[in-house]
Design an enzyme around this catalytic site. Structure first.
Site, short mmCIF file in Angstrom:
data_model
loop_
_atom_site.label_atom_id
_atom_site.label_comp_id
_atom_site.label_asym_id
_atom_site.label_seq_id
_atom_site.Cartn_x
_atom_site.Cartn_y
_atom_site.Cartn_z
N TRP A 99 0.84 -1.21 0.00
CA TRP A 99 0.00 0.00 0.00
C TRP A 99 0.86 1.25 0.00
O TRP A 99 0.58 2.22 -0.71
CB TRP A 99 -0.98 -0.02 1.17
CG TRP A 99 -1.92 -1.18 1.12
CD1 TRP A 99 -2.07 -2.16 2.05
CD2 TRP A 99 -2.84 -1.51 0.06
NE1 TRP A 99 -3.02 -3.07 1.64
CE2 TRP A 99 -3.50 -2.70 0.43
CE3 TRP A 99 -3.16 -0.92 -1.17
CZ2 TRP A 99 -4.47 -3.31 -0.38
CZ3 TRP A 99 -4.12 -1.52 -1.98
CH2 TRP A 99 -4.76 -2.70 -1.58
N ASP A 166 -1.95 6.83 6.07
CA ASP A 166 -2.96 5.88 5.63
C ASP A 166 -3.23 4.97 6.83
O ASP A 166 -2.38 4.16 7.21
CB ASP A 166 -2.42 5.07 4.44
CG ASP A 166 -3.35 3.92 4.01
OD1 ASP A 166 -4.43 3.76 4.62
OD2 ASP A 166 -2.98 3.21 3.05
N LYS A 190 -12.32 -2.09 6.72
CA LYS A 190 -11.64 -2.88 7.75
C LYS A 190 -12.26 -2.64 9.12
O LYS A 190 -12.77 -3.56 9.73
CB LYS A 190 -10.14 -2.61 7.77
CG LYS A 190 -9.37 -3.39 6.70
CD LYS A 190 -9.16 -2.62 5.45
CE LYS A 190 -8.40 -3.42 4.40
NZ LYS A 190 -7.79 -2.56 3.40
C1 LIG Z 1 -7.10 -2.12 2.25
C2 LIG Z 1 -6.07 -1.07 2.27
C3 LIG Z 1 -5.94 -0.12 1.24
C4 LIG Z 1 -6.79 -0.16 -0.02
O1 LIG Z 1 -8.06 0.27 0.23
P1 LIG Z 1 -9.11 0.45 -0.96
O2 LIG Z 1 -10.24 1.12 -0.25
O3 LIG Z 1 -9.41 -0.90 -1.49
O4 LIG Z 1 -8.49 1.34 -1.99
C5 LIG Z 1 -5.00 0.86 1.37
N1 LIG Z 1 -4.19 0.92 2.45
C6 LIG Z 1 -4.27 0.02 3.45
C7 LIG Z 1 -3.37 0.14 4.62
C8 LIG Z 1 -5.21 -1.00 3.39
O5 LIG Z 1 -5.29 -1.90 4.38
#
Ligand SMILES: *Cc1c(COP(=O)(O)O)cnc(C)c1O
Length: 356
Positions: A99, A166, A190
């Site tokens: 990511w 993030d 999540k």
């Molecule tokens: C799941 C995840 C993403 C991607 O998320 P999307 O909503 O599918 O774009 C990005 N960063 C982290 C840390 C994630 O766990």
């Protein structure tokens, strides 16, 4: 049979969230209509988004000067939207996994990117430390929890520039000092809601500093000004998010969520450490994620990995197969996962070891 949902994302939601969402699909706020068929401009939905934003501010103790936004496009869209809005000349990024890597790639479209450190060559099995962030960076970006690799930074770093993160897979699992950040973003799927909405916490005075033209929908100021209602927001995921936030508040807030998350993670890590068969993949125990526990079988038992997945499935344990880039197993212990599910997994690990 009761299912124990260890999926990494989309992932387990509280029964409270799911039941209330199901109810609102049938009859939303006594309107006699489904939430799927009412105007986002109705006073009933305005109340939903207002309460959801207020609860995010309350739970995370967000100071004045920040906006809470509910956007489409997933966390992945923030990989480009964030540098588009905040990167003037140069930004610093920490490369701790897929990511982070994806975020770096997008940022390069908008300016110089200084990758301060990376653990890519070691398969992202640890969090790099001792790196330096230059004070002339517009911001430092990091991924607080590396969902795929099971590593986590569970503190708010001190850097000589603005800070952004993030937090898709560990938001609401620990207190955050939001005042340290210019931006925090998290895909909902999540720890918050079904996929389809992304939570963004943005410091208002960080905006308006770049000269490049910004498309209306990709300009944070559009959504700040319109309260995330410039266009139709993801109505249903926002409704579900509100349910989860109410549930979190009723449980006792972030400190209580953290206490539960630590208890679950310790139980599973202890079982892995005590095991003759299983071993964790993260090399420095200080980097171990509380949310995603990654582990494999020791070389001498390696061929039993698919057998254990099968064994666990028979006990209702779902979603523990590791990500294809790590292999082995990954057990995601998000906020909604009960301690009981971890107990069932640990028991399955112990029983499997006794019989093999
Ligand atoms: C799941 C995840 C993403 C991607 O998320 P999307 O909503 O599918 O774009 C990005 N960063 C982290 C840390 C994630 O766990």
């Amino acid at each position: 049979m009761k299912k124990h949902n260890f999926y990494a994302g989309p992932s387990i939601l509280s029964q409270y969230t799911i039941r209330n969402t199901a109810d609102a699909i049938l009859d939303f706020a006594n309107t006699g209509l489904s939430i799927l068929e009412v105007s986002h401009r109705s006073k009933e939905f305005q109340a939903v988004i207002d309460e959801a934003s207020a609860l995010v501010k309350e739970l995370l103790e967000i100071p004045e000067g920040y906006s809470v936004l509910w956007l489409g496009g997933g966390a992945s869209m923030q990989f480009c939207m964030l540098p588009m809005n905040l990167l003037v000349k140069k930004a610093s990024y920490l490369d701790t996994g897929t990511w982070a890597h994806n975020a770096i790639k997008e940022a390069r479209l908008f300016g110089d990117v200084d990758v301060v450190a990376s653990s890519e060559e070691a398969g992202y099995t640890f969090i790099p430390k001792g790196f330096e962030v230059s004070a002339d960076s517009d911001y430092f970006h990091y991924t607080s929890n590396n969902t795929i690799y099971g590593t986590e930074i569970r503190h708010d770093p001190d850097v000589p520039c603005r800070l952004v993160a993030d937090m898709s897979s560990d938001i609401f699992s620990r207190p955050i000092d939001v005042a340290k950040y210019d931006a925090i973003y998290a895909g909902a799927q999540k720890n918050l809601a079904p996929a389809g909405v992304t939570l963004v916490i943005i410091k208002e005075d960080a905006l308006g500093k770049v000269d490049r033209p910004l498309p209306t929908m990709l300009d944070y100021r559009t959504h700040v000004k319109k309260g995330s209602m410039f266009n139709t927001p993801p109505v249903l995921p926002i409704y579900s998010a509100l349910q989860t936030l109410r549930f979190y508040k009723d449980l006792g807030g972030i400190k209580e969520l953290e206490r539960r998350d630590l208890e679950k993670a310790h139980m599973l890590y202890d079982a892995i450490d005590d095991s003759k068969m299983f071993v964790g993949t993260v090399t420095d125990p200080a980097d171990r994620s509380i949310m995603n526990v990654t582990f494999v079988m020791k070389p001498e038992y390696k061929e039993l990995e698919p057998k254990f997945v099968e064994f666990a499935t028979q006990r209702g344990i779902i979603g523990i197969k590791g990500h294809r880039s790590v292999g082995g197993f990954r057990a995601s212990l998000y906020n909604a996962l009960p301690l009981e599910s971890v107990k069932v997994l640990v028991e399955a690990m112990n029983d499997f070891q006794h019989t093999h």
